[in-house]
Design a protein around this motif. Structure first.
Motif, short mmCIF file in Angstrom:
data_model
loop_
_atom_site.label_atom_id
_atom_site.label_comp_id
_atom_site.label_asym_id
_atom_site.label_seq_id
_atom_site.Cartn_x
_atom_site.Cartn_y
_atom_site.Cartn_z
N ALA A 101 0.79 -1.16 0.13
CA ALA A 101 -0.09 0.07 0.07
C ALA A 101 1.03 1.35 -0.07
O ALA A 101 0.44 2.20 -0.49
CB ALA A 101 -0.94 -0.09 1.17
N ASP A 102 2.04 1.37 0.77
CA ASP A 102 2.78 2.63 0.92
C ASP A 102 3.89 2.68 0.20
O ASP A 102 4.29 3.52 -0.37
CB ASP A 102 3.11 2.74 2.36
CG ASP A 102 2.26 2.82 3.50
OD1 ASP A 102 1.06 3.00 3.00
OD2 ASP A 102 2.35 2.49 4.53
N ARG A 103 4.63 1.34 -0.23
CA ARG A 103 5.73 1.35 -1.22
C ARG A 103 7.06 2.20 -0.98
O ARG A 103 7.47 3.05 -1.74
CB ARG A 103 5.35 1.49 -2.58
CG ARG A 103 4.55 0.38 -3.08
CD ARG A 103 4.62 0.18 -4.72
NE ARG A 103 5.70 -0.43 -5.09
CZ ARG A 103 6.44 0.29 -5.85
NH1 ARG A 103 6.54 1.58 -6.05
NH2 ARG A 103 7.66 -0.32 -6.38
N PRO A 104 7.50 2.28 0.67
CA PRO A 104 8.69 2.97 0.78
C PRO A 104 9.69 2.08 -0.02
O PRO A 104 9.54 0.89 -0.29
CB PRO A 104 8.83 2.62 2.22
CG PRO A 104 8.02 1.40 2.74
CD PRO A 104 6.83 1.45 1.70
N ALA A 105 10.88 2.77 -0.03
CA ALA A 105 12.02 2.16 -0.66
C ALA A 105 12.47 1.00 0.23
O ALA A 105 12.97 0.14 -0.44
CB ALA A 105 13.34 2.99 -0.69
N ALA A 106 12.31 0.81 1.48
CA ALA A 106 12.50 -0.30 2.10
C ALA A 106 11.75 -0.15 3.49
O ALA A 106 11.34 1.05 4.12
CB ALA A 106 14.02 -0.24 2.81
N GLN A 107 11.14 -1.22 4.01
CA GLN A 107 10.48 -1.38 5.31
C GLN A 107 11.07 -2.35 6.13
O GLN A 107 11.38 -3.60 5.70
CB GLN A 107 8.99 -1.68 4.73
CG GLN A 107 8.20 -1.93 6.21
CD GLN A 107 6.69 -1.97 5.89
OE1 GLN A 107 6.26 -1.51 4.67
NE2 GLN A 107 6.02 -3.08 6.15
N ILE A 108 11.46 -2.03 7.47
CA ILE A 108 12.14 -2.77 8.39
C ILE A 108 11.39 -3.12 9.53
O ILE A 108 10.35 -2.27 9.93
CB ILE A 108 13.56 -2.56 8.67
CG1 ILE A 108 13.60 -0.98 9.17
CG2 ILE A 108 14.40 -2.42 7.36
CD1 ILE A 108 14.87 -0.54 9.64
N MET A 109 11.63 -4.16 10.29
CA MET A 109 10.96 -4.40 11.57
C MET A 109 12.12 -4.37 12.67
O MET A 109 13.22 -4.84 12.42
CB MET A 109 10.37 -5.66 11.65
CG MET A 109 9.27 -5.78 10.61
SD MET A 109 8.55 -7.64 10.54
CE MET A 109 8.24 -7.90 12.13
#
Length: 355
Positions: A123-131
């Motif tokens: 939905a958001d499509r950041p360059a990277a998504q981390i936890m």
């Protein structure tokens, strides 16, 4: 969207088990850790999976096959040496193309799966998504530094002096922007291409990197204590199923699974417990949170909170707990009884224990 699953590495923290087995195939609740990850990827709606393999590639390929058993299409990508997570992305460049992808460490266990994470990323499509999650010893992980607003301002892989206790969980989501970052990297002081450096490059380049701090969500099964804890978590979810043979002289209490072909005689089993196909439990006590794999034997013994791998046998031993016992291990009595035994035994071991 594709998935990139990392199933190389030597598994040094699980030795001696991993001298003869791929660490991703060590079972919890009688199923390899890697399989839970593949099932989570399929449940998130991803079908194309590249698996990075190393020295244990034959074992991984034999276990997973073409991926159809999981509803996946699997491609194997060889990594000749464990040169870092970002190096895995580098060698997968042609396979990944310009697709978004989730990178999943094959020896990690994500409680509840990854479908919500994938949905948010799409939905958001950041360059990277981390936890991120708080850990006791961040020196063993990639570590994130946040500013006062919670924004990620710095990342470092296995730092000698961590700036926070926030470790990166072994699931990362990327757009194709990460390939530019990976191509610009130089090896770290560890001699590896670090995924933390690639994410830092994205941050420095002004690309959007999202993070979420989670609690009670993730387990790295790279050591025995965490393997046993994941085994416990999974056994908590089983329901009683007695497909094998249980004689009238046995007592089954709670959530116990006895697979078809297994035999329980003159024994007391207190769940949650799984007894694999072809296993025999005779004149014994099996306590909670124990997984007994296929073709094992537990005879005149007591065991709980433990994992037995295929064809392991325990005869006349009291008492075993919090143990991981490898394939084809034989555990038998010896003089001078200790009150309890805690074992980590490699495949094909033969050990004598006082009882």
């Amino acid at each position: 969207m594709k998935a990139l699953v990392l199933a190389g590495g030597s598994g040094t923290r699980l030795r001696p088990i991993t001298h003869t087995s791929a660490k991703q195939l060590v079972p919890v609740a009688n199923k390899p850790v890697l399989f839970y990850g593949l099932e989570a990827i399929a449940a998130a709606g991803i079908r194309e999976v590249g698996i990075i393999v190393g020295d244990t590639h034959r074992e991984i390929e034999a276990a997973v096959g073409d991926g159809s058993a999981f509803g996946l299409s699997v491609t194997y990508l060889r990594q000749d040496a464990p040169l870092g997570l970002a190096h895995a992305v580098l060698i997968a460049r042609e396979y990944l193309g310009d697709d978004d992808f989730v990178m999943y460490l094959g020896d990690n266990f994500i409680v509840g799966g990854i479908e919500p994470l994938v949905r948010r990323f799409r939905a958001d499509r950041p360059a990277a998504q981390i936890m991120l999650t708080r850990v006791g010893d961040p020196r063993q992980f990639g570590v994130a530094e946040l500013d006062g607003t919670g924004r990620v301002v710095g990342l470092e892989e296995k730092p000698r002096e961590p700036k926070s206790d926030l470790a990166l969980v072994g699931v990362y989501l990327f757009t194709a922007a990460v390939h530019e970052a990976v191509a610009a990297l130089k090896p770290s002081w560890r001699g590896e291409l670090e995924i933390t450096d690639a994410i830092q490059w994205l941050i420095d380049a002004g690309r959007r990197v999202e993070s979420t701090v989670v609690s009670g969500y993730w387990k790295d099964t790279g050591n025995v204590a965490d393997m046993l804890e994941v085994n416990r978590l999974l056994l908590e979810t089983v329901e009683q199923r007695l497909d094998g043979e249980v004689d009238p002289g046995s007592e089954i209490i709670g959530r116990v699974v006895v697979e078809a072909g297994a035999r329980v005689t003159g024994s007391r089993i207190v769940g949650p417990v799984v007894v694999g196909a072809g296993a025999q439990v005779r004149d014994s006590y099996v306590g909670p949170f124990t997984s007994i794999a296929e073709d094992c034997q537990v005879v005149d013994s007591e065991i709980e909170y433990s994992i037995l791998l295929r064809r392991a046998s325990i005869h006349g031993v009291r008492r075993i707990e919090a143990s991981l016992i490898g394939h084809d291990v034989e555990v038998t009595p010896a003089p001078n009884t200790p009150r309890a035994h805690r074992l980590v035994l490699g495949d094909h071991s033969k050990v004598q224990i006082s009882s």
